[in-house]
Design an enzyme around this catalytic site. Sequence first.
Site, PDB file in Angstrom:
ATOM      1  N   ASP A  13       0.828  -1.213   0.000  1.00  0.00           N
ATOM      2  CA  ASP A  13       0.000   0.000   0.000  1.00  0.00           C
ATOM      3  C   ASP A  13       0.863   1.265   0.000  1.00  0.00           C
ATOM      4  O   ASP A  13       1.990   1.255   0.482  1.00  0.00           O
ATOM      5  CB  ASP A  13      -0.910  -0.027   1.245  1.00  0.00           C
ATOM      6  N   ASN A  15       1.121   3.567  -2.890  1.00  0.00           N
ATOM      7  CA  ASN A  15       1.593   4.077  -4.187  1.00  0.00           C
ATOM      8  C   ASN A  15       1.050   5.481  -4.480  1.00  0.00           C
ATOM      9  O   ASN A  15       1.779   6.349  -4.968  1.00  0.00           O
ATOM     10  CB  ASN A  15       1.136   3.160  -5.326  1.00  0.00           C
ATOM     11  N   ARG A  26      -1.228   9.717  -9.460  1.00  0.00           N
ATOM     12  CA  ARG A  26      -1.207   8.430  -8.758  1.00  0.00           C
ATOM     13  C   ARG A  26      -0.577   7.311  -9.585  1.00  0.00           C
ATOM     14  O   ARG A  26       0.130   6.458  -9.057  1.00  0.00           O
ATOM     15  CB  ARG A  26      -2.647   8.010  -8.397  1.00  0.00           C
ATOM     16  N   ASN A  61     -11.107  -2.551  -4.949  1.00  0.00           N
ATOM     17  CA  ASN A  61     -10.385  -1.627  -5.835  1.00  0.00           C
ATOM     18  C   ASN A  61     -11.072  -1.458  -7.196  1.00  0.00           C
ATOM     19  O   ASN A  61     -10.792  -0.497  -7.917  1.00  0.00           O
ATOM     20  CB  ASN A  61      -8.930  -2.082  -6.041  1.00  0.00           C
ATOM     21  N   TRP A  62     -11.994  -2.371  -7.547  1.00  0.00           N
ATOM     22  CA  TRP A  62     -12.771  -2.178  -8.787  1.00  0.00           C
ATOM     23  C   TRP A  62     -13.565  -0.884  -8.722  1.00  0.00           C
ATOM     24  O   TRP A  62     -13.967  -0.342  -9.755  1.00  0.00           O
ATOM     25  CB  TRP A  62     -13.727  -3.346  -9.036  1.00  0.00           C
ATOM     26  N   ARG A 181       2.472  -4.859   6.054  1.00  0.00           N
ATOM     27  CA  ARG A 181       1.700  -3.825   5.385  1.00  0.00           C
ATOM     28  C   ARG A 181       2.534  -2.558   5.312  1.00  0.00           C
ATOM     29  O   ARG A 181       2.981  -2.049   6.347  1.00  0.00           O
ATOM     30  CB  ARG A 181       0.372  -3.537   6.096  1.00  0.00           C
ATOM     31  N   LEU A 188      -6.593  -4.851   7.784  1.00  0.00           N
ATOM     32  CA  LEU A 188      -6.407  -5.950   6.837  1.00  0.00           C
ATOM     33  C   LEU A 188      -7.006  -5.665   5.466  1.00  0.00           C
ATOM     34  O   LEU A 188      -6.648  -6.311   4.481  1.00  0.00           O
ATOM     35  CB  LEU A 188      -7.026  -7.236   7.394  1.00  0.00           C
ATOM     36  N   GLU A 200       1.860 -13.111  12.323  1.00  0.00           N
ATOM     37  CA  GLU A 200       2.489 -11.944  12.938  1.00  0.00           C
ATOM     38  C   GLU A 200       2.310 -10.762  11.986  1.00  0.00           C
ATOM     39  O   GLU A 200       2.346 -10.936  10.771  1.00  0.00           O
ATOM     40  CB  GLU A 200       3.992 -12.205  13.155  1.00  0.00           C
TER      41      GLU A 200
HETATM   42  C1  IPE Z   1      -5.324  -2.645   0.087  1.00  0.00           C
HETATM   43  O1  IPE Z   1      -5.079  -1.303  -0.094  1.00  0.00           O
HETATM   44  C2  IPE Z   1      -5.340  -3.339  -1.250  1.00  0.00           C
HETATM   45  C3  IPE Z   1      -4.063  -3.432  -1.919  1.00  0.00           C
HETATM   46  C4  IPE Z   1      -2.899  -3.042  -1.448  1.00  0.00           C
HETATM   47  C5  IPE Z   1      -4.102  -4.040  -3.229  1.00  0.00           C
HETATM   48  P1  IPE Z   1      -6.236  -0.215  -0.188  1.00  0.00           P
HETATM   49  O2  IPE Z   1      -5.572   1.098  -0.419  1.00  0.00           O
HETATM   50  O3  IPE Z   1      -7.245  -0.638  -1.193  1.00  0.00           O
HETATM   51  O4  IPE Z   1      -6.897  -0.304   1.257  1.00  0.00           O
HETATM   52  P2  IPE Z   1      -7.684   0.774   2.097  1.00  0.00           P
HETATM   53  O5  IPE Z   1      -8.714   1.361   1.195  1.00  0.00           O
HETATM   54  O6  IPE Z   1      -6.686   1.786   2.559  1.00  0.00           O
HETATM   55  O7  IPE Z   1      -8.245  -0.005   3.250  1.00  0.00           O
HETATM   56  C1  IPE Z   2      -1.735   0.380  -3.326  1.00  0.00           C
HETATM   57  O1  IPE Z   2      -1.545   1.735  -3.356  1.00  0.00           O
HETATM   58  C2  IPE Z   2      -2.013  -0.175  -4.703  1.00  0.00           C
HETATM   59  C3  IPE Z   2      -3.414  -0.593  -4.899  1.00  0.00           C
HETATM   60  C4  IPE Z   2      -4.324  -0.599  -3.998  1.00  0.00           C
HETATM   61  C5  IPE Z   2      -3.777  -1.049  -6.232  1.00  0.00           C
HETATM   62  P1  IPE Z   2      -2.745   2.761  -3.266  1.00  0.00           P
HETATM   63  O2  IPE Z   2      -3.174   3.100  -4.664  1.00  0.00           O
HETATM   64  O3  IPE Z   2      -3.822   2.273  -2.392  1.00  0.00           O
HETATM   65  O4  IPE Z   2      -2.014   4.008  -2.613  1.00  0.00           O
HETATM   66  P2  IPE Z   2      -2.548   4.960  -1.450  1.00  0.00           P
HETATM   67  O5  IPE Z   2      -2.943   4.062  -0.318  1.00  0.00           O
HETATM   68  O6  IPE Z   2      -3.695   5.718  -2.024  1.00  0.00           O
HETATM   69  O7  IPE Z   2      -1.367   5.810  -1.118  1.00  0.00           O
HETATM   70 MG    MG Z   3      -4.131   2.418  -0.387  1.00  0.00          MG
END
Ligand code: IPE
Ligand code: IPE
Ligand code: MG
Length: 236
Positions: A13, A15, A26, A61-62, A181, A188, A200
């Site tokens: 997480d 990016n 992004r 994420n969809w 994470r 989670l 853990e």
């Molecule tokens: C979890 O990250 C999913 C992935 C890393 C692929 P998210 O960015 O989707 O999670 P939330 O929305 O912060 O819980």
């Molecule tokens: C994780 O990075 C990648 C995916 C969930 C696909 P994010 O895109 O969730 O990045 P943040 O959490 O918004 O920084």
């Molecule tokens: Mg994220």
Amino acid sequence: MANQLRHIAIIMDGNGRWARNRGLERFLGHRKGTQATIDAVEVGVNLKLEHMTLYVFSSENWGRPSKEVDYLMGLLIEMVIKEIPDLMEKNVKLIVIGDMNRIPEKPRAKLQEAIDVTANNTGMQLNLAISYGARQEIVHAVKAIAADVAAGKIKVDDIDENVFARNLYLKGAPDPDLIIRTGGEFRLSNYLLWQAAYSEFYVTDTLWPDFTKEEFMKAVEFYKTRQRRFGKVLDE
Ligand code: IPE
Ligand code: IPE
Ligand code: MG
């Protein structure tokens, strides 16, 4: 005795924040994150893990803007094509866990190709969680077990934790010993809810594109210091 380390799962997480911190869009964070992913796989192979499970794209994420979803799917195709030779060299077997039916045809076909090509590799199994949600996975398992009961293949009384785990996407693979994470959130996000029972946890503020091999090894060192009790009382 040192803690066994057979399976590491990672929630990659941060990016988007990595890019925003630099005034970038992004998608550039997602692109930058691919190198961290490649490095993480290398660390996993060097650690001689049996399994590494990476959260690439969640069911939820969809719901992101279609521009971002399309970009991520394109990146996935690019990565898979580029990385197959390296996976072969490292003897890594690639698997996808999640609802593959929701993945558009082009990336799905590329993923299938990588699954087929690496199917006989005997080293680390790399499980990519794509279009993955743990609740969906659990429902999927319940349906499969119910179908087996209806077909007379098993009895209700035969259903136990092992039967249940075998009907999850990883078919009863060892649970993750360590869940990492990045990006600092203590949650989670619908990842491996069943399998995480005694994992853990290691949470770091480091954003995924900055998660170097050294950062990864810090998580492994942390893991080594944990006393895993599984609910028992250990001898002093
Ligand atoms: C979890 O990250 C999913 C992935 C890393 C692929 P998210 O960015 O989707 O999670 P939330 O929305 O912060 O819980
Ligand atoms: C994780 O990075 C990648 C995916 C969930 C696909 P994010 O895109 O969730 O990045 P943040 O959490 O918004 O920084
Ligand atoms: Mg994220």
